[in-house]
Design an enzyme around this catalytic site. Sequence first.
Site, PDB file in Angstrom:
ATOM      1  N   ASP A  65       0.881  -1.162   0.000  1.00  0.00           N
ATOM      2  CA  ASP A  65       0.000   0.000   0.000  1.00  0.00           C
ATOM      3  C   ASP A  65       0.926   1.221   0.000  1.00  0.00           C
ATOM      4  OD1 ASP A  65      -2.368   1.506   0.299  1.00  0.00           O
ATOM      5  OD2 ASP A  65      -2.017   1.674   2.445  1.00  0.00           O
ATOM      6  N   THR A 103       0.136   5.035   0.904  1.00  0.00           N
ATOM      7  CA  THR A 103       0.021   5.997   2.002  1.00  0.00           C
ATOM      8  C   THR A 103       0.113   5.283   3.345  1.00  0.00           C
ATOM      9  OG1 THR A 103      -1.444   7.250   0.574  1.00  0.00           O
ATOM     10  CG2 THR A 103      -1.355   7.907   2.877  1.00  0.00           C
ATOM     11  N   ARG A 120       0.307  15.077  -4.071  1.00  0.00           N
ATOM     12  CA  ARG A 120      -1.096  14.677  -4.101  1.00  0.00           C
ATOM     13  C   ARG A 120      -1.910  15.936  -4.358  1.00  0.00           C
ATOM     14  NH1 ARG A 120      -4.483  10.961   0.182  1.00  0.00           N
ATOM     15  NH2 ARG A 120      -6.440  11.023  -0.938  1.00  0.00           N
ATOM     16  N   ASP A 140      -4.502   6.186  -4.363  1.00  0.00           N
ATOM     17  CA  ASP A 140      -4.134   7.537  -4.793  1.00  0.00           C
ATOM     18  C   ASP A 140      -4.126   7.664  -6.320  1.00  0.00           C
ATOM     19  OD1 ASP A 140      -3.341  10.156  -4.600  1.00  0.00           O
ATOM     20  OD2 ASP A 140      -1.703   9.756  -3.199  1.00  0.00           O
ATOM     21  N   ASP A 165      -1.303  -0.915   5.885  1.00  0.00           N
ATOM     22  CA  ASP A 165      -1.474  -0.366   7.233  1.00  0.00           C
ATOM     23  C   ASP A 165      -2.829  -0.730   7.829  1.00  0.00           C
ATOM     24  OD1 ASP A 165      -3.031   1.134   5.619  1.00  0.00           O
ATOM     25  OD2 ASP A 165      -2.216   3.084   6.179  1.00  0.00           O
ATOM     26  N   ASP A 213      -7.146  -2.751   3.554  1.00  0.00           N
ATOM     27  CA  ASP A 213      -6.294  -3.816   3.026  1.00  0.00           C
ATOM     28  C   ASP A 213      -6.646  -5.191   3.595  1.00  0.00           C
ATOM     29  OD1 ASP A 213      -4.760  -1.951   1.586  1.00  0.00           O
ATOM     30  OD2 ASP A 213      -3.586  -1.481   3.351  1.00  0.00           O
TER      31      ASP A 213
END
Length: 1256
Positions: A498, A500, A684, A750, A883, A887
């Site tokens: 992942d 972020t 971003r 993202d 995190d 997920d």
Amino acid sequence: MDKEERKTINQGQEEEMEIYGYNLSRWKLAVVSLGVICTGGFLLLLLYWMPEWRVKATCVRAAIKDCEVVLLRTTDEFQMWFCAKIRFLPLETPPFSSPKSTVNKFSNGHAVHLTENLTEENRQEINKYSQTPSQQIRYFTHHSVKYIWNDTIHNFDFLKGLDEGVSCTSIYEKHSAGLTKGMHAYRKSLYGVNEITVKVPSVFKLLIKEVLNPFYIFQLFSVILWSTDEYYYYALAIVVMSVVSVVSSLYSIRKQYVMLHDMVATHSTVRVSVCRVNEEIEEIFSTDLVPGDVMVIPLNGTVMPCDAVLINGTCIVNESMLTGESVPVTKTNLPNPAVDVKGSGDELYSPETHKRHTLFCGTTVIQTRFYTGELVKAIVVRTGFSTSKGQLVRSILYPKPTDFKLYRDAYLFLLCLVAVAGIGFIYTIINSVLNEVEVGVIIIESLDIITITVPPALPAAMTAGIVYAQRRLKKIGIFCISPQRINICGQLNLVCFDKTGTLTEDGLDLWGIQRVENTRFLLPEENVCNEMLVKSQFVACMATCHSLTRIEGVLSGDPLDLKMFEAIGWILEEATEEETALHNRIMPTVVRPPKQLLPEPTPSGDQEMELFELPAVYEIGIVRQFPFSSALQRMSVVARVLGDKRMDAYMKGAPEVVASLCKAETVPVDFEKVLEEYTKQGFRVIALAHRKLESKLTWHKVQNINRDAIENNMDFMGLIIMQNKLKQETPAVLEDLHKANIRTVMVTGDNMLTAVSVARDCGMILPQDKVIIAEALPPKDGKVAKINWHYADSLPQGSSVPAIDSEVIPIKLVDDSLEDLQLTRYHFAMNGKSFSVILEHFQDLVPKLMLHGTVFARMAPDQKTQLVEALQNVDYFVGMCGDGANDCGALKRAHGGISLSELEASVASPFTSKTPSISCVPNLIREGRAALMTSFCVFKFMALYSIIQYFSVTLLYSILSNLGDFQFLFIDLAIILVVVFTMSLNPAWKELVAQRPPSGLISGALLFSVLSQIIICIGFQSLGFFWVKQQPWYKVWHPHSDACNTTRSLYWNSSHLDNETELDTRNIQNYENTTVFFISSFQYLIVAVAFSKGKPFRQPCYKNYFFVISVIMLYVFILFIMLHPVASVDQVLQIVCVPYQWRITMLIIVIVNALVSIMVESFFLDMVLWKVVFSRDRPGDSRLTTTQAPQESVDRWGKCCLSWAMGCRKKIPKAKYMCLAQELLVDPEWPPKPQTTTEAKTLVKENGSCQIITIT
């Protein structure tokens, strides 16, 4: 009849199963009972282990609608069998006048269509299947889910709540009034108690289940056999070992049950208020809730006992239990299509689609908001194990079995040992019969051969390495809830990350803003908090368009929203409960700038101000909020400046989405170029838009308006640029993984170009590598689905390296020179929408894209799981590191899932890292490789131990002798157990290497190792056995033999006279026995040292101090009693005296044996065969997907050898991704050229075929 007997339930879902109907047969039951008695209960055990056999042996096939027992088989690769008993559910008579109204009010177009359209005929049909005249429903329970017979589909179907087939309109029209008490009772009898029960089994139940494991039964059989043969000591040792193993296993299993029970039981039973039809509020226990109940959410919040859809008011919820993010989420009421301006009444309610309006079980409601005294209400849609929390608990209670080559090969290896044991069994019987041995002795000795060949201590030995690895992982802060997966982690060759919070820092920093005026971008501005901008629409949007709230006085919410709001320095004030209850039009949330930012109190000329209003007061009230939706990639609010007559709509979200909803004339011409520049640099970017709403839109209308009516025709205002910094350790960790030939893939929610930029920054994509963006479009307006291929700029701006011509890309994939390789690497990048289209319409392309797909952006949680599955489908061993936020599914599905979050969501992940850093990934893989190699070492050692002892006994059986009890005990306890439990202690090697350990026992290198050592050991043992007979001093031993020719022989003779009778009957003491005992004792230690390899996966064995000390002490002891006999030791071990010259000869045999074994294992295997296996594993080739091909070829050779030996010549294929890599080498049309399009063929779309059309 056959169609009636076999059906499929949960079709197309993860838990899809075939179902067969059976009825109990009395005569079959009688035959089985007789068989159980005749086999002494063994048949009962066999039927306990095999549910399929149990049902087929005691039942006869029947139609599913009439059956008493169902047999279930999963349709996945495991094909597991389960059986369940059909039960009857007595339902109370529904409280309605006619049967039809009963059903319509009950089913409400949802649920199992159990009694839908229940006419008189259907009622008779149900009565026909029931045992009593009253209405009964047939059902069975499997894995905590209730499956009920559904007459409409003539099959069993799981009992659904209001989460399927219910429109948003009917939620309001049919369900918002609540249930009558009669209807509540009726549903309660159908749905049962609303609780997620994790029953902690009693110690006795767990004990019985554990003890009935096939290995423990085999150990029990061995212990009984040894006891009849008076081999009590080792039998006692095995009993002690088994007891310790069972007790520790029971303790850990029960501890996990208790932990899960405690986690689930927290707040499982609370008192809740529900609304009834007559508008009375009734207080009931949460366990009595049923789908359709209207629950009142209390002011001070609660822990949700069910899944419910919000129909009135607003809630702020902590969903960390499900998502891993402890960020408060705002939940708003479900849009009512009947009163929406642009509503679509046909939209079906779905908890996933409408998750911003759904309160999930187990999540904590922190605060509630309501207006004009109305209660905050939610309709219960799912209860018990059907809820989101229930499904999570079910996935923990009933995990999918771990499919790993090592375990499959282990069983195959055991079958080979059983076959060898069978040969020995037959040989022993024939040899004993020819020598006229007693029947009782023949039975014991022939069965003893089986216990020698298949070692009962094998499970304990195999578990030791995993337990040690688990302990080492715990020391470095990695906790494991699925120890078997540690071995699998040793095989990982691809890791998904992942972005972020995993590769990058969790928080975002505001880099700056770039506003738009007169459809042109202004220069970027760093400081937003100034007097010039305080009353601008841009800052007003930043101040209002968020989901922040005050919890106990502290501002909390999404980290991005927090950074944005902090940057403008405004103040957020929320109305108190009293204010919201008293006033109709009070704004729930008000934002205002600090006084020092406001200009002098002079009225603005361009604003209409009310007379009673103080001109210095500038406040904005947030009237309505449309929360952020990952599907829509935007959020919006309706706000009003205090004193203004018209309201404003503000929107923020993904720039592409926001721009598409704005008026074209307000979007700058260079919008895409500016956006690309920012995203390429890894920023971003969020776009803002604004629109003045019509004055006719009142507060009341705004509360019921659909967001689509607001989010259009907006004015584009500019961009907010956020910076997401890489974590310090990220580049180094990824470099280590690449050097170790482990592919890395980024899976993020993202923006695509931001993700590609971060991938370049962290080294996932090298500067010279090409990035091919796959933009897939679904079928539209009669046109087929297509993929547009774009080549992203491969080099950063300002680089002096010339751009690479795309034409050179497909030339080669594998080359000896690193310079050429750098020209050939390419990566695919795509977003979630494209990924879904490709999965559906371009199935042929999926494996090719998986081979080089590196960046997957804008991926939804279920798409992450699908990606992991797609990678596994081409035979990658996939790791997933996230995190915990969104997920969970991917973490569960991956071979090795590592959660960097210690929240409850990590329960779904096999591994959880205490430190939120990806440095845990190489550590886990290192430990996995060490544990895997330890498993191989132990398995090889135990196999050699079995064969060495098997051959020793077989040789001695040929002269009607055997090893003595204490000889067995010394070998089994002092040598084998000590060696096994110490050789597993080698720690992992300090760094990851390019080689990977073989994935299974049946690989060329391992087979060669085991077979060569077996031949060596058998050769030297045979040499000693036959050579001793050729010695000039050799005679058949008897108590008066004097082969030593020393005065000590008198002592020897006198000491053994008492045992003469016993020696004559068992014939333990003889020269052959002594020779075989000494040589075999050394052989166990020789193979232990030969197999205890260190580098490249484990630390060298000399660093394993316990092992070194144990082996040295055993060597010294055996050498001592061989060269300098001790009478008392010889007497206990039943060793006879042999001449000193023969002792030296035995020592020479042992030394030569050791040299040959070590040379073959360490020199020939490691230096020659291992080099061939890993000839291409050089650091420079770390990115190649074909590096493991030689390993696979050797694996195939090994498998073919074993298959040939077993009479099965079936060809074993290589890993799919390797075959594919080789195919693509010669494919001139791959990778796709720039600016080309791939279209799905319309005629054969279902098979995923496609054609490439070049756009000129």
